[in-house]
Write a protein that holds these residues in place. Sequence first.
Motif, PDB file in Angstrom:
ATOM      1  N   PHE A  33       0.823  -1.202   0.000  1.00  0.00           N
ATOM      2  CA  PHE A  33       0.000   0.000   0.000  1.00  0.00           C
ATOM      3  C   PHE A  33       0.868   1.267   0.000  1.00  0.00           C
ATOM      4  N   TRP A  34       1.995   1.231   0.687  1.00  0.00           N
ATOM      5  CA  TRP A  34       2.893   2.397   0.728  1.00  0.00           C
ATOM      6  C   TRP A  34       3.408   2.719  -0.678  1.00  0.00           C
ATOM      7  N   ARG A  35       3.826   1.686  -1.419  1.00  0.00           N
ATOM      8  CA  ARG A  35       4.324   1.924  -2.784  1.00  0.00           C
ATOM      9  C   ARG A  35       3.229   2.522  -3.659  1.00  0.00           C
ATOM     10  N   SER A  36       2.024   2.030  -3.514  1.00  0.00           N
ATOM     11  CA  SER A  36       0.905   2.578  -4.272  1.00  0.00           C
ATOM     12  C   SER A  36       0.655   4.032  -3.889  1.00  0.00           C
ATOM     13  N   ALA A  37       0.719   4.331  -2.606  1.00  0.00           N
ATOM     14  CA  ALA A  37       0.491   5.694  -2.129  1.00  0.00           C
ATOM     15  C   ALA A  37       1.501   6.665  -2.713  1.00  0.00           C
ATOM     16  N   ARG A  38       2.747   6.269  -2.781  1.00  0.00           N
ATOM     17  CA  ARG A  38       3.798   7.170  -3.251  1.00  0.00           C
ATOM     18  C   ARG A  38       3.661   7.508  -4.729  1.00  0.00           C
ATOM     19  N   THR A  39       2.948   6.669  -5.505  1.00  0.00           N
ATOM     20  CA  THR A  39       2.736   6.991  -6.924  1.00  0.00           C
ATOM     21  C   THR A  39       1.715   8.107  -7.096  1.00  0.00           C
ATOM     22  N   LYS A  40       0.966   8.404  -6.059  1.00  0.00           N
ATOM     23  CA  LYS A  40      -0.081   9.424  -6.126  1.00  0.00           C
ATOM     24  C   LYS A  40       0.386  10.793  -5.629  1.00  0.00           C
ATOM     25  N   ILE A  41       1.650  10.892  -5.266  1.00  0.00           N
ATOM     26  CA  ILE A  41       2.205  12.093  -4.645  1.00  0.00           C
ATOM     27  C   ILE A  41       3.233  12.730  -5.578  1.00  0.00           C
ATOM     28  N   GLU A  42       3.236  14.081  -5.597  1.00  0.00           N
ATOM     29  CA  GLU A  42       4.240  14.818  -6.385  1.00  0.00           C
ATOM     30  C   GLU A  42       5.637  14.467  -5.888  1.00  0.00           C
ATOM     31  N   LEU A  46       6.138  15.703   0.564  1.00  0.00           N
ATOM     32  CA  LEU A  46       5.745  14.708   1.560  1.00  0.00           C
ATOM     33  C   LEU A  46       4.390  14.100   1.214  1.00  0.00           C
ATOM     34  N   ILE A  47       3.404  14.942   0.911  1.00  0.00           N
ATOM     35  CA  ILE A  47       2.072  14.398   0.639  1.00  0.00           C
ATOM     36  C   ILE A  47       1.226  15.349  -0.214  1.00  0.00           C
ATOM     37  N   GLU A  48       1.826  15.973  -1.200  1.00  0.00           N
ATOM     38  CA  GLU A  48       1.087  16.803  -2.145  1.00  0.00           C
ATOM     39  C   GLU A  48       0.565  15.900  -3.269  1.00  0.00           C
ATOM     40  N   ILE A  49      -0.730  15.776  -3.345  1.00  0.00           N
ATOM     41  CA  ILE A  49      -1.350  14.842  -4.281  1.00  0.00           C
ATOM     42  C   ILE A  49      -1.222  15.350  -5.715  1.00  0.00           C
ATOM     43  N   ARG A  50      -0.802  14.458  -6.599  1.00  0.00           N
ATOM     44  CA  ARG A  50      -0.669  14.782  -8.023  1.00  0.00           C
ATOM     45  C   ARG A  50      -2.064  14.927  -8.634  1.00  0.00           C
ATOM     46  N   PRO A  51      -2.270  15.913  -9.501  1.00  0.00           N
ATOM     47  CA  PRO A  51      -3.577  16.067 -10.149  1.00  0.00           C
ATOM     48  C   PRO A  51      -4.012  14.834 -10.936  1.00  0.00           C
ATOM     49  N   ILE A  52      -3.062  14.090 -11.477  1.00  0.00           N
ATOM     50  CA  ILE A  52      -3.404  12.893 -12.251  1.00  0.00           C
ATOM     51  C   ILE A  52      -4.057  11.810 -11.381  1.00  0.00           C
ATOM     52  N   THR A  53      -3.845  11.897 -10.080  1.00  0.00           N
ATOM     53  CA  THR A  53      -4.475  10.950  -9.148  1.00  0.00           C
ATOM     54  C   THR A  53      -5.996  11.029  -9.263  1.00  0.00           C
ATOM     55  N   ILE A  68     -12.615  13.604  -3.676  1.00  0.00           N
ATOM     56  CA  ILE A  68     -12.739  13.176  -2.277  1.00  0.00           C
ATOM     57  C   ILE A  68     -12.183  11.763  -2.098  1.00  0.00           C
ATOM     58  N   THR A  69     -12.644  10.825  -2.933  1.00  0.00           N
ATOM     59  CA  THR A  69     -12.186   9.434  -2.784  1.00  0.00           C
ATOM     60  C   THR A  69     -10.684   9.322  -3.032  1.00  0.00           C
ATOM     61  N   GLY A  70     -10.171  10.092  -3.993  1.00  0.00           N
ATOM     62  CA  GLY A  70      -8.734  10.074  -4.261  1.00  0.00           C
ATOM     63  C   GLY A  70      -7.923  10.609  -3.095  1.00  0.00           C
ATOM     64  N   THR A  71      -8.411  11.677  -2.498  1.00  0.00           N
ATOM     65  CA  THR A  71      -7.718  12.264  -1.344  1.00  0.00           C
ATOM     66  C   THR A  71      -7.763  11.324  -0.146  1.00  0.00           C
ATOM     67  N   VAL A  72      -8.942  10.802   0.172  1.00  0.00           N
ATOM     68  CA  VAL A  72      -9.080   9.903   1.323  1.00  0.00           C
ATOM     69  C   VAL A  72      -8.219   8.655   1.129  1.00  0.00           C
ATOM     70  N   ALA A  73      -8.280   8.064  -0.058  1.00  0.00           N
ATOM     71  CA  ALA A  73      -7.490   6.849  -0.322  1.00  0.00           C
ATOM     72  C   ALA A  73      -5.991   7.125  -0.237  1.00  0.00           C
ATOM     73  N   THR A  74      -5.565   8.252  -0.765  1.00  0.00           N
ATOM     74  CA  THR A  74      -4.131   8.578  -0.741  1.00  0.00           C
ATOM     75  C   THR A  74      -3.640   8.769   0.693  1.00  0.00           C
ATOM     76  N   ILE A  79      -1.109   6.654   5.856  1.00  0.00           N
ATOM     77  CA  ILE A  79      -1.234   6.550   7.318  1.00  0.00           C
ATOM     78  C   ILE A  79      -1.311   5.096   7.785  1.00  0.00           C
ATOM     79  N   LEU A  80      -2.190   4.304   7.175  1.00  0.00           N
ATOM     80  CA  LEU A  80      -2.391   2.932   7.655  1.00  0.00           C
ATOM     81  C   LEU A  80      -1.129   2.070   7.519  1.00  0.00           C
ATOM     82  N   PRO A  81      -0.429   2.092   6.389  1.00  0.00           N
ATOM     83  CA  PRO A  81       0.820   1.323   6.312  1.00  0.00           C
ATOM     84  C   PRO A  81       1.884   1.810   7.300  1.00  0.00           C
ATOM     85  N   ALA A  82       1.949   3.129   7.528  1.00  0.00           N
ATOM     86  CA  ALA A  82       2.916   3.649   8.506  1.00  0.00           C
ATOM     87  C   ALA A  82       2.619   3.088   9.894  1.00  0.00           C
TER      88      ALA A  82
END
Length: 148
Positions: A33-42, A46-53, A68-74, A79-82
């Motif tokens: 899940f962490w690897r997936s999360a990092r693909t959604k970040i600029e 640290l945690i600026e969500i990419r518009p393509i997300t 909303i769903t993209g932000t919550v999931a990202t 958080i959960l994997p950490a």
Amino acid sequence: MNTILRRTIALADSPLFEGIALLIVRLALAAQFWRSARTKIEDGTLIEIRPITYDLFRDEYRMPLPEITGTVATYAEHILPALIMLGLATRFGAAGLLVMTLVIQLFVYPEAFWTPHVMWFGLSLILMARGGGMFALDRLFDRRFATR
């Protein structure tokens, strides 16, 4: 031969072996899940969500309210994997990733049950049932509350 078998079984049944096994389970689940999360970040943030997300959540995942769903999931994928990696609120974190896996399975990639979703289900359920183990920060709280 009988003695070697008994010692092997005793080692596998020891708290140390279980602690190591649960640590590996925690890291294996959290890493996915962490690897997936990092693909959604600029990159470089640290945690600026990419518009393509948001495009991904709208066009490929077909999720309602992609902003909303993209932000919550990202955020949840960070958080959960950490928490799980640290072994802090392990059961809660594993339950959260189980719910995320269910959503992915049912609504996003229903054809992907045997690979990799069944593994994520199994790892989440192990952590929910057993907790983080000997090498988890949860252990510190268990001891503190057990003495009261």
